[in-house]
Write a protein that holds these residues in place. Structure first.
Motif, short mmCIF file in Angstrom:
data_model
loop_
_atom_site.label_atom_id
_atom_site.label_comp_id
_atom_site.label_asym_id
_atom_site.label_seq_id
_atom_site.Cartn_x
_atom_site.Cartn_y
_atom_site.Cartn_z
N VAL A 338 1.95 -33.77 63.18
CA VAL A 338 2.20 -34.01 61.76
C VAL A 338 2.29 -35.51 61.51
CG1 VAL A 338 3.82 -33.67 59.86
CG2 VAL A 338 3.42 -31.82 61.50
N PHE A 339 1.63 -35.99 60.48
CA PHE A 339 1.77 -37.40 60.12
C PHE A 339 1.63 -37.57 58.62
CE2 PHE A 339 -2.74 -36.85 60.64
CZ PHE A 339 -3.36 -37.74 59.77
N PHE A 340 1.96 -38.77 58.15
CA PHE A 340 1.92 -39.07 56.73
C PHE A 340 1.10 -40.34 56.50
CE2 PHE A 340 5.77 -36.72 57.49
CZ PHE A 340 5.88 -35.87 56.41
N THR A 341 0.41 -40.37 55.39
CA THR A 341 -0.21 -41.62 54.94
C THR A 341 0.43 -42.00 53.61
OG1 THR A 341 -2.00 -40.42 53.84
CG2 THR A 341 -2.40 -41.17 56.10
N ALA A 342 0.41 -43.28 53.32
CA ALA A 342 1.07 -43.77 52.11
C ALA A 342 0.13 -44.70 51.35
CB ALA A 342 2.36 -44.50 52.46
N GLU A 360 9.73 -41.18 44.32
CA GLU A 360 10.29 -39.84 44.52
C GLU A 360 11.71 -39.97 45.03
OE1 GLU A 360 9.40 -35.78 47.13
OE2 GLU A 360 7.88 -37.36 46.97
N GLU A 361 12.65 -39.33 44.32
CA GLU A 361 14.04 -39.36 44.75
C GLU A 361 14.19 -38.60 46.06
OE1 GLU A 361 16.40 -41.05 43.54
OE2 GLU A 361 15.70 -41.63 41.55
N GLY A 362 15.15 -39.00 46.84
CA GLY A 362 15.39 -38.33 48.10
C GLY A 362 16.44 -39.08 48.89
N SER A 363 16.65 -38.66 50.12
CA SER A 363 17.63 -39.31 50.99
C SER A 363 16.93 -39.69 52.29
CB SER A 363 18.80 -38.36 51.26
OG SER A 363 19.77 -38.99 52.06
N PRO A 364 16.39 -40.91 52.37
CA PRO A 364 16.36 -41.97 51.35
C PRO A 364 15.23 -41.74 50.34
CG PRO A 364 15.32 -42.73 53.35
CD PRO A 364 15.82 -41.36 53.65
N PRO A 365 15.23 -42.49 49.22
CA PRO A 365 14.16 -42.33 48.23
C PRO A 365 12.86 -42.94 48.74
CG PRO A 365 15.62 -44.12 47.60
CD PRO A 365 16.25 -43.47 48.79
N SER A 366 11.77 -42.52 48.12
CA SER A 366 10.46 -43.04 48.50
C SER A 366 9.94 -43.94 47.40
CB SER A 366 9.48 -41.89 48.73
OG SER A 366 8.20 -42.40 49.06
N TYR A 367 9.44 -45.11 47.81
CA TYR A 367 8.89 -46.09 46.86
C TYR A 367 7.36 -46.07 46.87
CZ TYR A 367 13.64 -47.90 46.72
OH TYR A 367 15.00 -48.03 46.57
N LYS A 368 6.79 -45.20 47.70
CA LYS A 368 5.33 -45.06 47.77
C LYS A 368 4.95 -43.59 47.59
CE LYS A 368 5.05 -48.63 51.41
NZ LYS A 368 4.65 -48.87 52.81
N LYS A 369 3.72 -43.39 47.18
CA LYS A 369 3.19 -42.03 47.14
C LYS A 369 2.78 -41.64 48.55
CE LYS A 369 1.63 -42.18 42.33
NZ LYS A 369 0.48 -42.08 41.41
N THR A 428 13.98 -44.11 58.78
CA THR A 428 13.28 -43.27 59.75
C THR A 428 12.16 -42.45 59.13
OG1 THR A 428 14.88 -41.49 59.39
CG2 THR A 428 15.36 -43.06 61.15
N ILE A 429 11.99 -42.55 57.81
CA ILE A 429 10.95 -41.77 57.17
C ILE A 429 9.98 -42.69 56.45
CG2 ILE A 429 12.53 -39.81 56.88
CD1 ILE A 429 12.64 -40.49 53.91
N PRO A 430 8.73 -42.26 56.23
CA PRO A 430 7.78 -43.11 55.48
C PRO A 430 8.19 -43.20 54.02
CG PRO A 430 6.83 -40.96 55.94
CD PRO A 430 8.13 -41.01 56.68
N GLY A 431 7.69 -44.23 53.34
CA GLY A 431 7.98 -44.38 51.92
C GLY A 431 8.87 -45.55 51.60
N SER A 432 9.34 -46.28 52.61
CA SER A 432 10.20 -47.43 52.37
C SER A 432 9.41 -48.54 51.69
CB SER A 432 10.80 -47.93 53.68
OG SER A 432 11.49 -49.15 53.49
N PHE A 433 10.09 -49.35 50.86
CA PHE A 433 9.42 -50.50 50.24
C PHE A 433 9.27 -51.64 51.24
CE2 PHE A 433 13.87 -51.52 49.76
CZ PHE A 433 13.92 -52.88 49.95
#
Length: 813
Positions: A338-342, A360-369, A428-433
Motif C-alpha cells: 500500500v502506498f500514497f501519492t500526493a 482534509e481534517e484528521g489526526s494529523p490533518p492533511s495539507y495535500k490531496k 508518520t502519515i503523508p499529507g504534511s505541509f
C-alpha cells in the motif's frame, strides 16, 4: 604678500581650521570612497565566485512542471522532488548524460509514500494481573496527534512460560501468540525515491553502494516460500531520520480470578484464553474494561529513537515501563504494497506570506490531496512486488553551512520552525505541509515497475569545464540551458542560487519560517551591487566637486569687502588676486600635506596618494579659475520688500544652499539604494554573506557625504553670523533681548535651510520614483534625510548662537 595671507589665516582661526578639515575630508574620503567602491565590487565578485556554485548547475524537469510559486516568486521549497508525477524516461536521461558539455546528469524520481514491515512492541509480564491501555501519538513538533483510539490488553498473572494468558482485540494487522504479549506499532509512511547510483554519488558524495547488496538468503527463502516468485524491490533506508512516535501506556492492577473468566469463555483449565470464541471474548473484554483498578501507573514512552523509515527496531517494554530493544518480535508485511501519492501544496500567493490551508481534517490533518494506491496483503492475494531493505545510506551534513543552495530535492532536513521557535517535522502519515526528505531509495529500474515508463521527475546537471562561478562559467551554463530548453524541457539555472527564509501561514499552526531556495540570486546580487557601486561613486564625486565650487564662491563673496578696502589703499587687482590665491593655496596645500601624512595610518594603497594629488591639482585649477572671474555688480538703491534678509545675504547663503540641496538628494538616494540592496540581498544566505563583507564600505561613503554637509553648513553659519555681528548688536541696542535675537536668527536659518532641504527631498522623491524604488524605501529615505539634516541645522544654529566661544551674541546682554 605671503605675510598678509598668513595673518588673515591666523586671525580667522576657526574658519581656517574648518576649511582645512573640509579639504582634508575631500582628499581622504574620495580616495577611500573610490578604493572601497572597488573593494566592494571585488568582494561581491569574490563572494559569488567562491560561493555562488552549489553541487549542480541546472535543474531539468518535464515541460510545464514549474509550480505557481516558482513562477511568481522565483523560489522553490526544499525537497521539491517529493510529490512529482514523473515525465522523463530513462532513455531520455541517458541521452542527456552522453552530452560532452555535461559532467554529471543525476536523475531522481519521487515514487510515493511507503511503509516498511510493521513491527511489534512486547509488553511486560508483571506479578499482578494487569489491564494495559495504550495509545500511539505522533507529533509535528507543535501539536501531538493520536494515531488510533485507546485499546486495551488484559494480562492474567496465572500465566506460565510459553503459555501467556491474556485477552485483546485482534484488529487488522494484530497478532497473538502464547509465547509473548505484543501489540503492533502503527504504520508510518515515508517518501520513497529512486536514483541512479553512479551519478548520484558523483553529485552528492554520498555512498549508495549498499543498494547493490543481495537480499539475505534466509529472508529471500521465507518470501518465496510464502509469496512465491514475486518481484522484490531492494530498498536502502536513511540512517539519520527518526519516526516521531510516542506510546502512552497505562498499567492498572486488577483483582482477577482466571477460573471465573474461563467459565465465562467456555474454556477448560488447559485452554489458552485467546482461543475462545470471538463473541464471548468481546463480551468478557468489555466487562474487564469496566472493572475498577486497584492501582494505576501511566507512562509516556518515546519510541522515536527506535523507529526508522521502513524497517525500524522492535521494542520491548520492561517491568519499569521503559523501552528497550526486543530480541523476540513479530513482523508483518501486510501493508507494504500500500502506498500514497500526493499533489503539490496549493499555496495561496496573494500575500508575501504564503498561506497553506488544510485539505482534509484528521489526526494529523492533511495539507495535500492524497491518493491511495495498492492493496494490502490482507485484502488481496495479487502481489505486484514486495519491498525488502538491503542496507542504509547517510547524507553528508553540509547543507546548513553552505552559502549557495543547490536543492538536491530529496535529502534536506533543514529546520522549519514556528515564529515562537518550535521546530517542526513531518508526521508518520503523508499529507504534511513539511516537505519530507526521502526515507529510502530504490533504483531507477525498480521505479519503472511502480511508476511506469517515464518515472523521472528531475535531472540535476553539473556543466563540465567550470572551476569558479564567474562570467565565463555563467556563459557555459546558459548555453547548455538553452540547448535543453530547445529539446522541450523545463530548465532552471540553479547555479548562483542561495537559501532564503520564507514565511508561511499554516492553518492550525500559524506562521512558520521555512528554508527555501531563491533561483539565480548570484547574478541579481552582482547586478544590484554593481548598480549601487556606480551610483555611489558618481553621486559622491559629483557632490564633492559641487561642494568645492560652492565653497570657493562662498569664500570669494566673503573677500569682497576686504578686496575693496585694499583697492582703495592702492593695491592693484593683480596683487589682490595673488593675496587671495596665496591664502587659498596655503589652506589647500596644508590639507593636502596632512592627507598624505595620514594615509599610512589608514593603510591606504599607493593609488590613494596619486588620487589625492590629482584632486589637489584639479582643485588648484578650479580655484584659480573661480577667483580670476571679475564680474562688476551694480549697487542696489531700492530696498527689498520681501525676504530682505535672505536677498541681502544671498551671496553668502546660496553656495551653502547648493551644498545642502545636493546633500539632501545624495543622502536620500544613497539611503534608499543601500537599504533596498541590503534588504534584497539579505533574503538569501549568499546575499547576507556579501552584505556582511561590504556594508561598511557603503556606510563610509554615506558618512562622508554627511560630514562634508556639516562642515559646509558650519562654515556658512559662522561667516553669516560674523558678517551680521554689527546688525545683531544693533538689535540689542534698540531693546531686543538675547532670547528674541536668537529666535529671530533661528527662524531665518530654519526658513532658508528648510526650503532647501524640502526642495532636495522633492527632487530625491522624483528621482527615486522614476527609478521605480519601493514606496516604503522612498518615504523612509526622505524621512531619514529630513530628520538628520534637521538635527544638524538645529544643532549647529544653537551651537553658533549659544555655545560657541565666538558666539555672535554676547552673554549677559
Amino acid at each position: 604678500m605671503i605675510h598678509f595671507a598668513w595673518n588673515r589665516i591666523k586671525n580667522r582661526k576657526f574658519a581656517s581650521i574648518t576649511i582645512i578639515l573640509a579639504f582634508l575630508a575631500v582628499f581622504l574620503l574620495i580616495p577611500i570612497g573610490l578604493d572601497n567602491t572597488k573593494e566592494t565590487k571585488l568582494a561581491v565578485q569574490s563572494s559569488i565566485a567562491d560561493h555562488g556554485r552549489g553541487s549542480y548547475d541546472l535543474l531539468v524537469r518535464p515541460k510545464n512542471s514549474r509550480t505557481a510559486v516558482e513562477k511568481k516568486a522565483g523560489i522553490v521549497e526544499e525537497n521539491y522532488i517529493g510529490d512529482g508525477q514523473g515525465g522523463i524516461s530513462i532513455e531520455e536521461w541517458q541521452n542527456l548524460k552522453a552530452n560532452p558539455a555535461i559532467e554529471v546528469a543525476a536523475p531522481v524520481a519521487s515514487i510515493g509514500y511507503f511503509t516498511g514491515k510493521q513491527l511489534s512492541v512486547e509488553l511486560p509480564q508483571l506479578e499482578q494481573s494487569t489491564r494495559f491501555t495504550w495509545e500511539f501519538y505522533t507529533t509535528d513538533g507543535y501539536k501531538d496527534y493520536m494515531l488510533s483510539p485507546p485499546r486495551s490488553f488484559i494480562y492474567f498473572k496465572e500465566s506460565q512460560p510459553g503459555n501467556v494468558q491474556y485477552l485483546k482485540n485482534l484488529t487488522l494487522g494484530e497478532s497473538a501468540s502464547g509465547a509473548t504479549m505484543e501489540i503492533m506499532l502503527p504504520t508510518a509512511y515515508h517518501l520513497l525515491a529512486a536514483i541512479d547510483i553512479e551519478s548520484e554519488e558523483k553529485l552528492t558524495n554520498i555512498n549508495f553502494s549498499q543498494l547493490k547488496n543481495d537480499i539475505d538468503p534466509l529472508e529471500l527463502q521465507a518470501i518465496q516460500g510464502t509469496f512465491g516468485n514475486v518481484p522484490i524491490i531492494k530498498v536502502i533506508q536513511r540512517e539519520d531520520i527518526q519516526v516521531p512516535l510516542t506510546l502512552k501506556l497505562k498499567a492498572e492492577v486488577l483483582e482477577l480470578d482466571i477460573e471465573e473468566y474461563r467459565q465465562k469463555l467456555g474454556l477448560s483449565q488447559q485452554d489458552w484464553l485467546m482461543a475462545s470464541e470471538e463473541s464471548a471474548k468481546q463480551q468478557v473484554i468489555a466487562e474487564l474494561n469496566q472493572k475498577e483498578a486497584v492501582t494505576a501507573i501511566e507512562r509516556e514512552i518515546d519510541l522515536s529513537s527506535f523507529q526508522r523509515p521502513f524497517d525500524g527496531t522492535p521494542v520491548k517494554i520492561n517491568d519499569q515501563l521503559k523501552a528497550e530493544k526486543a530480541d523476540n518480535f513479530v513482523a508483518s508485511r501486510g501493508e507494504t504494497p500500500v502506498f500514497f501519492t500526493a499533489q503539490k501544496l496549493d499555496y495561496d500567493l496573494s500575500d508575501e506570506v504564503f498561506k497553506i490551508n488544510i485539505v482534509e481534517e484528521g489526526s494529523p490533518p492533511s495539507y495535500k490531496k492524497i491518493e491511495h494506491k495498492g492493496r494490502s496483503l490482507y485484502e488481496s492475494q495479487e502481489i505486484p512486488y514486495l519491498l525488502e531493505q538491503v542496507g542504509t545510506f547517510l547524507p553528508t551534513k553540509t547543507e546548513s553551512n553552505q552559502l549557495s543552495s543547490s536543492p538536491l530535492g530529496i535529502y534536506s532536513t533543514a529546520s522549519i520552525q514556528t515564529i515562537q521557535g518550535h521546530i517542526l517535522k513531518p508526521t508518520t502519515i503523508p499529507g504534511s505541509f513539511i516537505p519530507q526528505p526521502a526515507g529510502a531509495l530504490i533504483s531507477l529500474e525498480s521505479a519503472e515497475m511502480i511508476k511506469g515508463p517515464k518515472p523521472i521527475d528531475a535531472i540535476r546537471i553539473r556543466v563540465a569545464g567550470i572551476q569558479a562561478y564567474n562570467d565565463e562559467a555563467q556563459a557555459k551554463i546558459e548555453k547548455v540551458a538553452i540547448d535543453l530548453l530547445q529539446l522541450g524541457y523545463e530548465v532552471d539555472i540553479v547555479a548562483g542560487s542561495s537559501f532564503v527564509n520564507q514565511t508561511l501561514d499554516v492553518e492550525g499552526i500559524g506562521q512558520v519560517v521555512a528554508p527555501w531556495t531563491t533561483l539565480g540570486v548570484a547574478q541579481e546580487l552582482e547586478e544590484n551591487w554593481n548598480h549601487l557601486t556606480f551610483m555611489t561613486t558618481v553621486l559622491f564625486i559629483a557632490f564633492a566637486f559641487v561642494w568645492f565650487v560652492a565653497r570657493l564662491l562662498f569664500e570669494k563673496n566673503l573677500l569682497k569687502n576686504e578686496d575693496e578696502l585694499l583697492r582703495i589703499v592702492g593695491w592693484q587687482r593683480k596683487q589682490i588676486i595673488q593675496r587671495n590665491y596665496i591664502e587659498q593655496y596655503t589652506l589647500l596645500f596644508v590639507a593636502y600635506i596632512l592627507s598624505l601624512l595620514l594615509m599610512p595610518f589608514l593603510s591606504l594603497k599607493t593609488s590613494a596618494y596619486w588620487l589625492a594629488t590629482i584632486i589637489f591639482v584639479i582643485f588648484i585649477g578650479m580655484l584659480s579659475f573661480v577667483f580670476a572671474i571679475n564680474k562688476q555688480e551694480k549697487k542696489r538703491l531700492i530696498a527689498y520688500k520681501r525676504a530682505y534678509s535672505f536677498l541681502y545675504y544671498w551671496k553668502i547663503l546660496m553656495p551653502t544652499m547648493i551644498v545642502l540641496y545636493m546633500s539632501s538628494i545624495l543622502l536620500i538616494i544613497q539611503t534608499a539604494s543601500i537599504g533596498t540592496t541590503i534588504i534584497n540581498a539579505q533574503q538569501s544566505s549568499l546575499g547576507q554573506f556579501t552584505v556582511d563583507a561590504t556594508l561598511w564600505f557603503q556606510l563610509a561613503i554615506l558618512l562622508s557625504t554627511f560630514i562634508l554637509s556639516i562642515l559646509g553648513l558650519s562654515e556658512c553659519l559662522h561667516a553669516l553670523f560674523q558678517t551680521r555681528r554689527t546688525e545683531l548688536e544693533m538689535y540689542h541696542t534698540i531693546g531686543w533681548t538675547r532670547a528674541k535675537i536668537v529666535m529671530h536668527l533661528c527662524k531665518e536659518v530654519f526658513l532658508w535651510t528648510g526650503i532647501t532641504i524640502i526642495a532636495g527631498a522633492i527632487t530625491g522623491f522624483i528621482v527615486l520614483t522614476i527609478m521605480k524604488f519601493p514606496g516604503v524605501w522612498i518615504v523612509g529615505s526622505i524621512l531619514t534625510a529630513l530628520f538628520l539634516l534637521s538635527i544638524v541645522v538645529g544643532g549647529l544654529t544653537i551651537f553658533k548662537t549659544f555655545l560657541s566661544p565666538q558666539g555672535m551674541i554676547s552673554k549677559g546682554k
